[in-house]
Design an enzyme around this catalytic site. Sequence first.
Site, PDB file in Angstrom:
ATOM      1  N   LYS A 225      22.619  29.777   9.436  1.00 44.80           N
ATOM      2  CA  LYS A 225      22.028  28.504   9.869  1.00 44.80           C
ATOM      3  C   LYS A 225      23.114  27.524  10.290  1.00 44.80           C
ATOM      4  CE  LYS A 225      18.068  29.177   6.763  1.00 44.80           C
ATOM      5  NZ  LYS A 225      18.563  30.424   6.164  1.00 44.80           N
TER       6      LYS A 225
ATOM      7  N   ALA B  51      25.600  26.675   2.171  1.00 45.70           N
ATOM      8  CA  ALA B  51      25.669  27.122   3.560  1.00 45.70           C
ATOM      9  C   ALA B  51      25.850  28.615   3.747  1.00 45.70           C
ATOM     10  CB  ALA B  51      26.821  26.402   4.265  1.00 45.70           C
ATOM     11  N   ALA B  52      26.401  29.326   2.764  1.00 47.88           N
ATOM     12  CA  ALA B  52      26.693  30.756   2.946  1.00 47.88           C
ATOM     13  C   ALA B  52      25.391  31.549   3.077  1.00 47.88           C
ATOM     14  CB  ALA B  52      27.516  31.265   1.770  1.00 47.88           C
TER      15      ALA B  52
ATOM     16  N   ASP C 118      19.592  24.485   2.421  1.00 48.79           N
ATOM     17  CA  ASP C 118      19.028  25.834   2.307  1.00 48.79           C
ATOM     18  C   ASP C 118      19.122  26.200   0.826  1.00 48.79           C
ATOM     19  OD1 ASP C 118      18.026  28.290   2.876  1.00 48.79           O
ATOM     20  OD2 ASP C 118      19.837  29.087   3.788  1.00 48.79           O
TER      21      ASP C 118
ATOM     22  N   CYS D 205      13.644  30.531   0.934  1.00 49.61           N
ATOM     23  CA  CYS D 205      13.026  31.807   1.335  1.00 49.61           C
ATOM     24  C   CYS D 205      12.183  32.318   0.165  1.00 49.61           C
ATOM     25  CB  CYS D 205      14.067  32.832   1.773  1.00 49.61           C
ATOM     26  SG  CYS D 205      15.312  33.247   0.540  1.00 49.61           S
TER      27      CYS D 205
ATOM     28  N   GLY E 129      26.196  31.545   6.299  1.00 45.20           N
ATOM     29  CA  GLY E 129      26.593  30.805   7.480  1.00 45.20           C
ATOM     30  C   GLY E 129      25.729  30.980   8.708  1.00 45.20           C
TER      31      GLY E 129
END
Length: 527
Positions: free
Chosen positions: A309, A304-305, A411, A464, A307
């Site tokens: 999204k 998650a970092a 992610d 990404c 943060g």
Amino acid sequence: MRQTNTAPRNNKLKPSSNLIMNGSVRVRVIRTLLAIQNGQSLASVLDPLLNSLHDGDKGFAHALLLTTLRQWYALARLLDTLADNPIDEIEVRTTIQVGLVQLLYLEVADHAAIHETVEAAKEIEFAHATGLINAILRKVAKNPSKFRKKCDKKHSLPNWLAYQLKQDWSEQYDELTQGLRQAAPMFLRVNTAVTSIDDYQKELYSAEVDADLVEIISGLQLDGSSDAAASVTLSTKGLRLHQTTAVNALPQFAQGAASVQDMHAQLAAPIIHKALIARLNATVTDPDNTEDDNSEIHILDACAAPGGKLAHWLELLSSDVQSPLFHVKQENTEAPSSVSKIKLTAIDNEAPRIERIYDNLQRLTLTQHDLEQAEKNIALNIVCADATRWQHGKNKKAATNEPVFDAILLDSPCTATGVIRRHPDISILRTEEDVEQTALLQADILHNLWPQLKAGGYLLYVTCSILKQENVEQMQDFISYHNDAVAIEFTEDCSWGIAQTIGRQCLPIDSESGDGFYYALLHKTAE
């Protein structure tokens, strides 16, 4: 998302990893470039560089450093044609490339660029090379347009990466490799709980910050069928600034009115949120459903970092929490419904990055305390854990990886080749071996999280990266292994990306568009 970070494997590298910030601006930039070649990331060395300088020098140092990195491999190839003999000393090559950037890209006056670069070589104790440096720079200064054209003719990537992009994106190759040499635009996500996009755009204008409204349309076939009635569309709106602007110059930024987030990154939260809504709707309308009453909705943001999204998803959840779909189904139809408890777990495996999540949520007033104060009925649990092994409830006696989540946003770690425009050090730090290692890591995370997703739930896979091995090929391998995984189709309504066999791929080609992101939405069926 955590990027893989591997130092370049180059036995010729000699500079110390200790970054010494003294001397002229050019000396400090050269030392910063040497540190990056020795394995340090741009993110870790940029602030020390800028903080060591007077305000009047920061703009030039930033432009010199970032432009040198963006043109690094093209400059290196040009340098090889300018020297009579190979130049093996990394410090000398770096100094010359810094000089070339000034002459070819920053339009620094010839005498200043040459003189100051030669003096910089002396300061880093390479005075023996000043004659060579002076001769090469003077040669280029006589006809800069000729050498600029030569430098711009091809890509500025390591050969292994250029070759792979040619294999993956032959039709878009020229535009893509040239696009990666440019600076990326700055985008803002407006927190609509604080202000509207239109009002914030007006506030920007009042602050003399020009911005354009950008809208991206996503179309999803959420049930996996071809029934047009099952298609859904969603709009994602953001603001693109005409010029990169310091966040302290943005209105109400400290109060959480907006966040800096790439436009293509802003697609993640709306897509997984729409999928979650579809999941809840299915449980409400299914007459055979006797287990799920939506009393507790479990969702996961993995990796998650820092943060961005996660915060976006929390903003969407906060605005929709009063929706009928977020209410418990009652046996007595006359009884008032109660609001569902949304339990959102966010994990990342690095403690310093966890701190960045807390910092971002605090600025946006989205911490657990803020959510409770606003009576949002959302329980947020942030955990420092390895996504390849973490299981929900692992600290409980009966910890298993049994299905618990209604939706998962992954992610995924990646080589970050899609954000080279913003982080041009990536082309120096990444190696061909990193791609294979990263793909294996992604697979481990996917295989660990998938069993924890409920049947009927959705997993959004995001990277990404612009390398197919990490994206569509990863999804193909995963679906071939998991019979209960079905890829959700992105419909022709999508105004972004290129359709893949599974998912869609954004490429950083357009100087006004977002970075290179890949999206694939998976639906878990009952086996």
